[in-house]
Motif scaffolding. Sequence first.
Motif, PDB file in Angstrom:
ATOM      1  N   ARG A   1     -16.344  -1.210   2.203  1.00 29.56           N
ATOM      2  CA  ARG A   1     -15.106  -1.390   1.458  1.00 29.56           C
ATOM      3  C   ARG A   1     -15.353  -1.756  -0.005  1.00 29.56           C
ATOM      4  O   ARG A   1     -14.449  -1.659  -0.830  1.00 29.56           O
ATOM      5  CB  ARG A   1     -14.203  -2.430   2.120  1.00 29.56           C
TER       6      ARG A   1
ATOM      7  N   THR B   1     -13.200   1.658   6.592  1.00 33.58           N
ATOM      8  CA  THR B   1     -14.201   1.222   5.604  1.00 33.58           C
ATOM      9  C   THR B   1     -14.583  -0.238   5.808  1.00 33.58           C
ATOM     10  O   THR B   1     -15.713  -0.638   5.518  1.00 33.58           O
ATOM     11  CB  THR B   1     -13.687   1.442   4.167  1.00 33.58           C
TER      12      THR B   1
ATOM     13  N   VAL C   1      -5.237  -3.541   8.414  1.00 37.56           N
ATOM     14  CA  VAL C   1      -6.696  -3.469   8.260  1.00 37.56           C
ATOM     15  C   VAL C   1      -7.391  -4.486   9.145  1.00 37.56           C
ATOM     16  O   VAL C   1      -8.377  -4.167   9.810  1.00 37.56           O
ATOM     17  CB  VAL C   1      -7.085  -3.656   6.776  1.00 37.56           C
TER      18      VAL C   1
ATOM     19  N   PHE D   1      -7.908   4.297   6.715  1.00 37.34           N
ATOM     20  CA  PHE D   1      -9.135   4.274   5.922  1.00 37.34           C
ATOM     21  C   PHE D   1      -9.529   2.839   5.569  1.00 37.34           C
ATOM     22  O   PHE D   1     -10.715   2.520   5.467  1.00 37.34           O
ATOM     23  CB  PHE D   1      -8.970   5.102   4.645  1.00 37.34           C
ATOM     24  N   GLY D   2      -8.524   1.977   5.383  1.00 41.60           N
ATOM     25  CA  GLY D   2      -8.821   0.571   5.131  1.00 41.60           C
ATOM     26  C   GLY D   2      -9.546  -0.070   6.295  1.00 41.60           C
ATOM     27  O   GLY D   2     -10.540  -0.791   6.117  1.00 41.60           O
TER      28      GLY D   2
ATOM     29  N   GLN E   1     -17.247   3.328  -3.055  1.00 45.44           N
ATOM     30  CA  GLN E   1     -16.503   4.576  -2.963  1.00 45.44           C
ATOM     31  C   GLN E   1     -17.480   5.675  -2.560  1.00 45.44           C
ATOM     32  O   GLN E   1     -18.678   5.576  -2.838  1.00 45.44           O
ATOM     33  CB  GLN E   1     -15.821   4.903  -4.291  1.00 45.44           C
TER      34      GLN E   1
ATOM     35  N   ARG F   1      -7.355  -8.643   0.868  1.00 42.21           N
ATOM     36  CA  ARG F   1      -7.166  -7.261   0.392  1.00 42.21           C
ATOM     37  C   ARG F   1      -7.134  -7.265  -1.134  1.00 42.21           C
ATOM     38  O   ARG F   1      -6.194  -6.742  -1.757  1.00 42.21           O
ATOM     39  CB  ARG F   1      -5.890  -6.667   0.964  1.00 42.21           C
TER      40      ARG F   1
ATOM     41  N   THR G   1     -10.161   1.920  -0.994  1.00 42.93           N
ATOM     42  CA  THR G   1      -9.595   2.549   0.190  1.00 42.93           C
ATOM     43  C   THR G   1      -8.762   3.765  -0.166  1.00 42.93           C
ATOM     44  O   THR G   1      -8.959   4.861   0.384  1.00 42.93           O
ATOM     45  CB  THR G   1      -8.721   1.546   0.969  1.00 42.93           C
TER      46      THR G   1
ATOM     47  N   LYS H   1       0.848  -1.188   0.000  1.00 43.54           N
ATOM     48  CA  LYS H   1       0.000   0.000   0.000  1.00 43.54           C
ATOM     49  C   LYS H   1       0.896   1.255   0.000  1.00 43.54           C
ATOM     50  O   LYS H   1       2.078   1.166   0.340  1.00 43.54           O
ATOM     51  CB  LYS H   1      -0.946  -0.029   1.206  1.00 43.54           C
TER      52      LYS H   1
END
Length: 416
Positions: free
Chosen positions: A286, A280, A183, A276-277, A289, A362, A370, A153
């Motif tokens: 998740r 959400t 996450v 944010f991961g 958007q 993921r 994310t 990431k």
Amino acid sequence: MGNNSKSLRNSSPHSSRREFIKKTSLGAGAAISAPYVITSNALGADDVPPASDRIVMGGVGIGNMGRGDQGAFLGRKDVQYVAVCDVRTNAREEAKRKVDDKYQNTDCTEYNDFRELMGRTDIDAIHVATPDHWHALMVIEACRNGKDVYCQKPETRTLAEGPAMVQAARRYSRVVSGGSQRVLQDYRKTVEPCWNGELGTIKSINVNVGPLSQDCNLPAETQPDTIDWDLWLGPAPWAPYNKARCDGNFGTSGGSWRSYIDYSGGGMTDWGAHHFGGATFAIDVRELQPEEVVYHEDENYLTFRYPGGKELTHNKPNTGNMVVVGTPGEKIDAKPLPSYKGTGGIYGDFIECVKTREKPFRDIEFGINTVAVSHLGIIAYQLKRSLKWDAAAQQFPDDAEANRFLDRARREPWTL
């Protein structure tokens, strides 16, 4: 990059290697020009799967997180690690030594140019931990070359890169996993009460993370012979070498590539991918958007509004990080909580999915959704106003000013 792409393999990821091992183990070695010895390790001794059942891997960007990723994959018995790639000589040589020491041979191949590694037909999967401005190009190129990908990431540098990465993964039927282990592992205590129904109907969650990236005006320094500076820059604007410009330390306030606009979104994307991961995931958006970003000018914070009414706030005053607002006194039915497949955390999840062809925890689409929050937030802060977002069209409706921020110019030949 299209002219440099290798064609996809027509066979399954393991078929050619399995056929080779089968032939040599049955005495077909005489037909091969060079001698090939089948060791006990290759055949699966000492609880090690035979070579035909191992995932053959290589790594691109072997420093800091890349070094950690390499160690995690190298330590797995169901992985055969065969190649390393880095534009820095010292990092590349150290990574090769690590592999050779593990297997007690000198077989690991090192590359300066990632396209040479990706062109190898014997490699099933790669991990990528380069600076962020390279992620999209490398993931797409890997998919085109029939490789599954574990990408650190934040998965993208711009909003426009996200759909291109998802499309490549789906078009070429590749397993592509984002790399945020936090996450699930760090935020489980936030996630579980939400999914268990203990907090009732979830209304919102707050994330405190930053800062944004900044312009880089560092002076030129003498470029060492141990770095391919032009290839390090790649699609980013040309700039003179400065060791602080390309330093891989984890700071986001200056003195690292993570701090600068040309290479990263700063803490907003770097740590934002984690926070944010987790957020959400906790409030179960998740797969979506935001449809709107509200900029609160008086207190300088954001509210991301999702279809269905849930909200995610960023830096809301007097609100702690990862604080969830539910419905007091209400309890709703629990939902099954998604988790890793296989064993060994997020790395094991990726390897298991390479074998089974399932989507990883993921999955690239979750990672893109994310990091889109981070990018949308950055644009709202830069413009100092609220934004509408059309996730289906991947545009700001009737907003030419905001749409100029969808992507960044790239140096030739490094185009999407």
